[in-house]
Write an enzyme that holds these catalytic residues in place. Structure first.
Site, PDB file in Angstrom:
ATOM      1  N   ASN A 147      33.485  76.486  47.528  1.00  0.00           N
ATOM      2  CA  ASN A 147      34.540  76.840  46.754  1.00  0.00           C
ATOM      3  C   ASN A 147      34.477  78.592  47.153  1.00  0.00           C
ATOM      4  OD1 ASN A 147      32.413  77.829  45.281  1.00  0.00           O
ATOM      5  ND2 ASN A 147      33.198  76.522  43.436  1.00  0.00           N
ATOM      6  N   ARG A 285      29.526  86.626  38.347  1.00  0.00           N
ATOM      7  CA  ARG A 285      28.747  86.204  37.116  1.00  0.00           C
ATOM      8  C   ARG A 285      28.843  87.103  36.089  1.00  0.00           C
ATOM      9  NH1 ARG A 285      29.369  81.855  38.884  1.00  0.00           N
ATOM     10  NH2 ARG A 285      28.047  80.270  39.435  1.00  0.00           N
TER      11      ARG A 285
HETATM   12  P1  NDP Z   1      26.550  83.804  49.658  1.00  0.00           P
HETATM   13  O1  NDP Z   1      25.313  83.265  49.542  1.00  0.00           O
HETATM   14  O2  NDP Z   1      27.322  83.330  51.052  1.00  0.00           O
HETATM   15  O3  NDP Z   1      26.837  85.489  49.510  1.00  0.00           O
HETATM   16  C1  NDP Z   1      26.068  86.021  48.594  1.00  0.00           C
HETATM   17  C2  NDP Z   1      25.855  87.488  49.000  1.00  0.00           C
HETATM   18  O4  NDP Z   1      25.434  88.447  48.159  1.00  0.00           O
HETATM   19  C3  NDP Z   1      24.799  87.418  50.541  1.00  0.00           C
HETATM   20  O5  NDP Z   1      25.388  87.980  51.429  1.00  0.00           O
HETATM   21  C4  NDP Z   1      23.805  88.276  49.694  1.00  0.00           C
HETATM   22  O6  NDP Z   1      22.925  88.931  50.555  1.00  0.00           O
HETATM   23  C5  NDP Z   1      24.475  89.071  48.662  1.00  0.00           C
HETATM   24  N1  NDP Z   1      23.439  89.658  47.780  1.00  0.00           N
HETATM   25  C6  NDP Z   1      22.372  89.269  47.215  1.00  0.00           C
HETATM   26  N2  NDP Z   1      21.707  90.067  46.355  1.00  0.00           N
HETATM   27  C7  NDP Z   1      22.628  91.299  46.265  1.00  0.00           C
HETATM   28  C8  NDP Z   1      22.259  92.599  46.080  1.00  0.00           C
HETATM   29  N3  NDP Z   1      21.590  92.843  45.222  1.00  0.00           N
HETATM   30  N4  NDP Z   1      23.205  93.542  46.609  1.00  0.00           N
HETATM   31  C9  NDP Z   1      24.163  93.148  47.429  1.00  0.00           C
HETATM   32  N5  NDP Z   1      24.376  92.059  47.807  1.00  0.00           N
HETATM   33  C10 NDP Z   1      23.570  91.096  47.423  1.00  0.00           C
HETATM   34  O7  NDP Z   1      27.346  83.129  48.382  1.00  0.00           O
HETATM   35  P2  NDP Z   1      29.190  83.233  48.064  1.00  0.00           P
HETATM   36  O8  NDP Z   1      29.641  84.409  48.571  1.00  0.00           O
HETATM   37  O9  NDP Z   1      29.582  81.869  48.492  1.00  0.00           O
HETATM   38  O10 NDP Z   1      28.893  83.165  46.511  1.00  0.00           O
HETATM   39  C11 NDP Z   1      28.326  84.481  45.836  1.00  0.00           C
HETATM   40  C12 NDP Z   1      28.493  84.221  44.354  1.00  0.00           C
HETATM   41  O11 NDP Z   1      29.800  84.072  43.673  1.00  0.00           O
HETATM   42  C13 NDP Z   1      27.711  83.137  43.670  1.00  0.00           C
HETATM   43  O12 NDP Z   1      26.204  83.108  43.861  1.00  0.00           O
HETATM   44  C14 NDP Z   1      28.447  82.803  42.388  1.00  0.00           C
HETATM   45  O13 NDP Z   1      27.636  83.524  41.640  1.00  0.00           O
HETATM   46  C15 NDP Z   1      29.768  83.333  42.576  1.00  0.00           C
HETATM   47  N6  NDP Z   1      30.623  82.153  42.653  1.00  0.00           N
HETATM   48  C16 NDP Z   1      31.454  82.134  41.723  1.00  0.00           C
HETATM   49  C17 NDP Z   1      32.612  81.051  41.690  1.00  0.00           C
HETATM   50  C18 NDP Z   1      33.639  80.972  40.602  1.00  0.00           C
HETATM   51  O14 NDP Z   1      34.097  80.076  40.256  1.00  0.00           O
HETATM   52  N7  NDP Z   1      33.947  82.251  39.870  1.00  0.00           N
HETATM   53  C19 NDP Z   1      32.658  80.055  42.614  1.00  0.00           C
HETATM   54  C20 NDP Z   1      31.692  80.101  43.822  1.00  0.00           C
HETATM   55  C21 NDP Z   1      30.866  81.312  43.611  1.00  0.00           C
HETATM   56  P3  NDP Z   1      22.087  88.386  51.842  1.00  0.00           P
HETATM   57  O15 NDP Z   1      22.349  86.826  51.685  1.00  0.00           O
HETATM   58  O16 NDP Z   1      22.609  89.119  53.010  1.00  0.00           O
HETATM   59  O17 NDP Z   1      20.482  88.851  51.174  1.00  0.00           O
END
Ligand code: NDP
Length: 386
Positions: A147, A285
């Site tokens: 999603n 979140r």
């Molecule tokens: P991804 O895993 O593709 O992306 C998450 C990104 O966050 C990664 O690039 C990661 O960095 C980065 N990240 C982690 N920690 C930090 C930090 N401290 N500072 C900056 N960047 C950081 O997941 P998605 O994009 O698919 O989803 C992200 C979040 O969105 C989910 O975990 C969930 O909480 C939320 N979500 C909400 C939904 C809703 O219905 N509202 C539905 C789906 C998701 P790297 O991997 O480069 O370390």
């Protein structure tokens, strides 16, 4: 044979099933990075049907019972006497959606002696205490990418609706008014604004791509930098941290998981460094933002608007201040639960269960915790408290 405990949101007030709105869904084969959509051996549901509520059962009953497993589906998830707690003690698998999360606290994990798999039908496994799952040897998996685009579309919608003052103007029209000055006194164009994302993962990058045609200046921060080619293509400005980025932005969107590094990130201090009258969109979140600091920033005018669909706890209590604060565009947690997304995460849930029961490895990209440590997507994007 296994006991599968599935927590889903309640059925629609008008009864289940609601009428099908459209005949089918567009056919997609791959996600933007090339990852294939879920590949279960079969599905027992109609794509486009409501699957995420209790009677939808994520389309799993025939498959699970046909293989001799027990499936318990409930929306009663909170409190010691909940149906969830009663069944958790001997459940092998727990399935839960972030929209209606079954919080797997350390205490609950300690009680769940048979638990082997905590499966998120969606993305974002922060409702599972990952440290406790690691300790107990529970595998945590989610349907990565299912999603992400759904949320990215929602973020773009929320940015436009806040900046252009859409929701209050719509209310005025619905209530019979024609108060143009009241509609326009808070309405701007997005064109020319600086827009930044905290995290440029699947959602964050999709938001950047979708906003580029609006002729905005794009910024991002992330733990890992995007390829130079992507930065060039979208003319992105990279910042080392959220603190470095937000003073340069008119609009900030949060797209990082909730984990120790991001909990409480948008507090009084960080909000005070944003441009006066900035907009903050958080579909990541609720706990990434300090609840009361957001209310104060809207009341003082430091923020011109806040929108999102994520709260803590969920469901949010009736008196949660984000329901009544000024200039908000909040909804219940819905952005990742469109009917389009439900078809993908129901299929992905089945794919994960098929691998789990066959004793074959889950796709690496679906893993958050495995073998007593962060794994797969979790090792990339999450941190633990130790
Ligand atoms: P991804 O895993 O593709 O992306 C998450 C990104 O966050 C990664 O690039 C990661 O960095 C980065 N990240 C982690 N920690 C930090 C930090 N401290 N500072 C900056 N960047 C950081 O997941 P998605 O994009 O698919 O989803 C992200 C979040 O969105 C989910 O975990 C969930 O909480 C939320 N979500 C909400 C939904 C809703 O219905 N509202 C539905 C789906 C998701 P790297 O991997 O480069 O370390």
């Amino acid at each position: 044979m296994a006991k599968v405990l599935c927590v889903l949101y309640p059925d629609p007030a008008g009864g289940y099933p609601p009428p099908l709105v459209r005949d089918g869904l567009p056919h997609l084969e791959r996600y933007p990075d090339g990852q294939t959509l879920p590949t279960p051996s079969a599905i027992d549901f109609t794509p486009g049907a409501l699957l995420g509520s209790v009677s939808g059962e994520l389309g799993l009953r025939r498959f699970l019972e046909g293989a001799g497993h027990e499936l318990v589906v409930t929306s009663d998830k909170d409190g010691e006497d909940s149906e969830f707690d009663r069944h958790l003690v001997d459940a092998d698998v727990v399935i839960s959606q972030p929209f209606w999360p079954a919080y797997l606290t350390p205490e609950r994990i300690a009680k769940a002696k048979n638990l082997k798999l905590a499966l998120t039908a969606g993305i974002g496994s922060d409702h599972v205490d990952l440290d406790a799952a690691i300790e107990a040897g529970v595998t945590v998996a989610e349907v990565t990418y299912c999603n992400s685009i759904s949320v990215a579309e929602h973020v773009v919608m929320m940015i436009l609706s806040l900046v252009r003052n859409y929701l209050p103007s719509n209310r005025i029209a619905s209530e019979g008014g024609w108060d143009i000055a009241d509609c326009t006194a808070r309405a701007f164009d997005v064109e020319g604004m600086d827009v930044g994302t905290v995290a440029a993962g699947r959602i964050g990058l999709a938001v950047l791509r979708r906003l580029a045609p609006f002729d905005v200046r794009l910024h991002y921060t992330d733990r890992h930098r995007l390829p130079a080619q992507t930065e060039k293509e979208l003319n992105l400005t990279f910042h080392e941290s959220a603190a470095d980025m937000v003073p340069h932005c008119d609009v900030v969107t949060v797209n990082a998981p909730l984990h120790p590094e991001t909990r409480g990130l948008f507090n009084n201090q960080l909000l005070s460094t944003m441009r006066r009258g900035a907009y903050l969109i958080n579909t990541a979140r609720g706990l990434i933002a300090d609840r009361d600091a957001i209310v104060r920033a809207l009341e003082s005018g430091q923020l011109a608007g806040y929108a999102g669909d994520v709260w803590y706890p969920q469901p949010a209590p009736a008196d949660h201040p984000w329901r009544t604060m000024p200039h908000h565009g909040m909804t219940p947690h819905i952005s990742g639960s469109t009917l389009s997304a439900q078809a993908r995460y129901a299929a992905g849930t089945r794919e994960i269960l098929e691998s789990f029961f066959a004793g074959t490895a889950l796709r690496d990209e679906y893993l958050i915790v495995d073998g007593g440590k962060l794994a797969g997507a979790g090792a990339h994007s999450y941190s633990t408290s130790s």
